[in-house]
Scaffold this motif. Structure first.
Motif, PDB file in Angstrom:
ATOM      1  N   SER A   1       0.811  -1.218   0.000  1.00  0.00           N
ATOM      2  CA  SER A   1       0.000   0.000   0.000  1.00  0.00           C
ATOM      3  C   SER A   1       0.843   1.267   0.000  1.00  0.00           C
ATOM      4  O   SER A   1       0.298   2.372   0.069  1.00  0.00           O
ATOM      5  CB  SER A   1      -0.934   0.003   1.228  1.00  0.00           C
ATOM      6  OG  SER A   1      -1.794  -1.119   1.220  1.00  0.00           O
ATOM      7  N   CYS A   2       2.174   1.115  -0.047  1.00  0.00           N
ATOM      8  CA  CYS A   2       3.044   2.296  -0.108  1.00  0.00           C
ATOM      9  C   CYS A   2       2.855   3.014  -1.442  1.00  0.00           C
ATOM     10  O   CYS A   2       2.546   2.396  -2.458  1.00  0.00           O
ATOM     11  CB  CYS A   2       4.513   1.894   0.047  1.00  0.00           C
ATOM     12  SG  CYS A   2       4.956   1.345   1.720  1.00  0.00           S
ATOM     13  N   ARG A   3       3.050   4.347  -1.434  1.00  0.00           N
ATOM     14  CA  ARG A   3       2.866   5.127  -2.653  1.00  0.00           C
ATOM     15  C   ARG A   3       3.835   4.682  -3.742  1.00  0.00           C
ATOM     16  O   ARG A   3       3.486   4.602  -4.914  1.00  0.00           O
ATOM     17  CB  ARG A   3       3.068   6.614  -2.364  1.00  0.00           C
ATOM     18  CG  ARG A   3       2.873   7.507  -3.594  1.00  0.00           C
ATOM     19  CD  ARG A   3       3.155   8.960  -3.275  1.00  0.00           C
ATOM     20  NE  ARG A   3       2.244   9.456  -2.234  1.00  0.00           N
ATOM     21  CZ  ARG A   3       2.295  10.708  -1.734  1.00  0.00           C
ATOM     22  NH1 ARG A   3       3.229  11.552  -2.188  1.00  0.00           N
ATOM     23  NH2 ARG A   3       1.465  11.077  -0.803  1.00  0.00           N
TER      24      ARG A   3
ATOM     25  N   GLU B   1      10.427   8.161   2.491  1.00  0.00           N
ATOM     26  CA  GLU B   1       9.555   8.450   1.362  1.00  0.00           C
ATOM     27  C   GLU B   1       8.156   8.864   1.826  1.00  0.00           C
ATOM     28  O   GLU B   1       7.657   8.362   2.844  1.00  0.00           O
ATOM     29  CB  GLU B   1       9.424   7.226   0.439  1.00  0.00           C
ATOM     30  CG  GLU B   1      10.728   6.741  -0.171  1.00  0.00           C
ATOM     31  CD  GLU B   1      11.400   5.690   0.671  1.00  0.00           C
ATOM     32  OE1 GLU B   1      12.210   4.925   0.119  1.00  0.00           O
ATOM     33  OE2 GLU B   1      11.124   5.644   1.890  1.00  0.00           O
ATOM     34  N   PRO B   2       7.507   9.761   1.110  1.00  0.00           N
ATOM     35  CA  PRO B   2       6.123  10.133   1.444  1.00  0.00           C
ATOM     36  C   PRO B   2       5.172   8.996   1.083  1.00  0.00           C
ATOM     37  O   PRO B   2       5.441   8.218   0.168  1.00  0.00           O
ATOM     38  CB  PRO B   2       5.871  11.364   0.564  1.00  0.00           C
ATOM     39  CG  PRO B   2       6.795  11.201  -0.593  1.00  0.00           C
ATOM     40  CD  PRO B   2       8.028  10.554  -0.035  1.00  0.00           C
ATOM     41  N   GLY B   3       4.073   8.917   1.820  1.00  0.00           N
ATOM     42  CA  GLY B   3       3.079   7.889   1.528  1.00  0.00           C
ATOM     43  C   GLY B   3       3.507   6.490   1.880  1.00  0.00           C
ATOM     44  O   GLY B   3       3.053   5.518   1.264  1.00  0.00           O
ATOM     45  N   CYS B   4       4.380   6.331   2.874  1.00  0.00           N
ATOM     46  CA  CYS B   4       4.851   4.999   3.285  1.00  0.00           C
ATOM     47  C   CYS B   4       3.841   4.369   4.244  1.00  0.00           C
ATOM     48  O   CYS B   4       3.627   4.865   5.360  1.00  0.00           O
ATOM     49  CB  CYS B   4       6.215   5.100   3.953  1.00  0.00           C
ATOM     50  SG  CYS B   4       6.824   3.517   4.603  1.00  0.00           S
ATOM     51  N   ALA B   5       3.217   3.284   3.822  1.00  0.00           N
ATOM     52  CA  ALA B   5       2.205   2.610   4.636  1.00  0.00           C
ATOM     53  C   ALA B   5       2.812   1.947   5.864  1.00  0.00           C
ATOM     54  O   ALA B   5       2.156   1.825   6.901  1.00  0.00           O
ATOM     55  CB  ALA B   5       1.469   1.574   3.795  1.00  0.00           C
TER      56      ALA B   5
ATOM     57  N   CYS C   1       9.573   1.543  -2.304  1.00  0.00           N
ATOM     58  CA  CYS C   1       9.693   2.265  -1.031  1.00  0.00           C
ATOM     59  C   CYS C   1      10.642   1.529  -0.088  1.00  0.00           C
ATOM     60  O   CYS C   1      10.540   0.315   0.106  1.00  0.00           O
ATOM     61  CB  CYS C   1       8.320   2.403  -0.388  1.00  0.00           C
ATOM     62  SG  CYS C   1       8.325   3.355   1.150  1.00  0.00           S
TER      63      CYS C   1
ATOM     64  N   ASP D   1       3.455   4.633   8.437  1.00  0.00           N
ATOM     65  CA  ASP D   1       2.148   5.101   8.902  1.00  0.00           C
ATOM     66  C   ASP D   1       1.583   4.135   9.951  1.00  0.00           C
ATOM     67  O   ASP D   1       1.020   4.564  10.965  1.00  0.00           O
ATOM     68  CB  ASP D   1       1.188   5.206   7.713  1.00  0.00           C
ATOM     69  CG  ASP D   1      -0.173   5.766   8.118  1.00  0.00           C
ATOM     70  OD1 ASP D   1      -0.209   6.855   8.745  1.00  0.00           O
ATOM     71  OD2 ASP D   1      -1.194   5.113   7.844  1.00  0.00           O
TER      72      ASP D   1
END
Length: 362
Positions: A280-282, A291-295, A286, A298
């Protein structure tokens, strides 16, 4: 021909079938090793053997040499030295490997053809989730199925909490709670042993491996030791040995963690929860660092994953020389390593394709 002796040492139809391809030789299994000499069990009993000159000449890598647990094909007659000659090692279904000392980029097989790897960890001074992750990574990569045994439960006052922690780390792995003080704790292991099954016990010294093996064997065949106040046990096993059990199956008792490196690990199974989150990572590549959007990060911020688990994942990747690689890239690296004699997996595919074309008859 009766194969009663080999029955007691884990022979299966798989190996009997492959052995039939070598009618001029006799089937045996390596039960212990002493430098360049091997003790082997055959249907006729125990013999000593060494690698034949032809086989030694054809060997390209250290991992091709016989190891404890291997099924091998032997000459029928003894040489002048009184030893038999090993001419073939049958195809392994699993192998425990470590980096070879003094040989660059080569691995050495510690033990072969293992079905179950029992990872022993005591619930007192030895308890360490990060060490367990390391063991699981190595166990999954070997091709065997790991089973966790938590020993010395009589010395633990919060077993329930420990089991909750196990569920978060050992996903899909059987967990057995045992105590050396209870005479019937080992009975929980009997369901894993039957004809043709080989198991290995690994873990720090003093956690109860030898005690459990002695109980399974029904006699004191291995020395035992305790974990000291410094959290270090004394190594009571100094070499690998194949031990038949009266109820069926065999055990390979292996020395402690120092025997095993992390050059070959299976992070995808040992860290299946992180691998699932990574989907689900952007970004598909990743690294779960910044990195941004790292599931994954999160989930850590939400308290769903222990931050130390991600740190352990990064550490193992770095030690295994996979730092900076995605799971797909790691698998590619493993395949390239397997086909290194062809110059990598890509060249191996070209070779196979070219070879198949030549084989076509018109």
């Amino acid at each position: 021909m009766s194969l009663n002796k080999l029955d007691c040492y884990g022979v299966s139809e798989r190996f009997l079938g492959e052995a039939s391809l070598y009618p001029a030789f006799e089937l045996g299994r390596v039960i212990s090793q002493y430098r360049k000499l091997y003790k082997i069990i055959t249907n006729k009993g125990e013999v000593f053997a060494e690698v034949s000159g032809k086989f030694r000449y054809e060997i390209r890598y250290l991992c091709d040499y016989p190891a404890v647990g291997d099924f091998v094909m032997l000459d029928q007659a003894k040489e002048q030295s009184g030893n038999r000659m090993i001419h073939n090692v049958l195809t392994r279904k699993s192998s425990f490997e470590r980096t070879s000392v003094g040989a660059k980029d080569q691995t050495q097989v510690v033990a072969a053809n293992i079905d179950y790897i029992f990872i022993c960890m005591s619930l007192n001074l030895d308890y360490n989730l990060r060490r367990l992750e390391r063991y699981l990574s190595i166990a999954w990569n070997s091709g065997a199925t790991p089973v966790i045994i938590l020993t010395k439960s009589d010395l633990c006052i919060n077993i329930e909490q420990k089991l909750i922690e196990m569920d978060q780390v050992a996903i899909g792995v059987d967990v057995i709670v045992a105590s050396g003080m209870e005479g019937d704790s080992y009975l929980q292991l009997l369901k894993y042993f039957k004809r043709g099954v080989t198991a290995s016990f690994i873990g720090s010294s003093g956690v109860g491996k030898s005690t459990l093996i002695n109980r399974l064997a029904g006699k004191e065949i291995l020395l035992t030791s305790e974990i000291g106040k410094d959290d270090k046990g004394r190594h009571t096993t100094t070499h690998r040995e194949l031990i038949p059990l009266p109820q069926g199956g065999v055990v390979i008792d292996t020395p402690g963690m120092r025997e095993l490196g992390v050059d070959s690990v299976d992070l995808a199974k040992a860290f299946a929860d992180l691998e699932k989150l990574a989907e689900s990572c952007r970004f598909k590549d990743c690294s779960h660092k910044d990195e941004p959007g790292c599931a994954v990060r999160d989930a850590i911020e939400k308290g769903e994953v222990d931050r130390k688990r991600l740190e352990s994942y990064h550490k193992l990747k770095k030690e295994a020389r996979y730092d900076g690689l995605t799971s797909k890239q790691i698998e590619t690296e493993k395949l390239n390593s397997m086909f290194q004699e062809f110059g990598g997996m890509k060249n191996a595919r070209k070779y196979i394709k070219k070879h198949n074309k030549r084989s076509i008859k018109y």
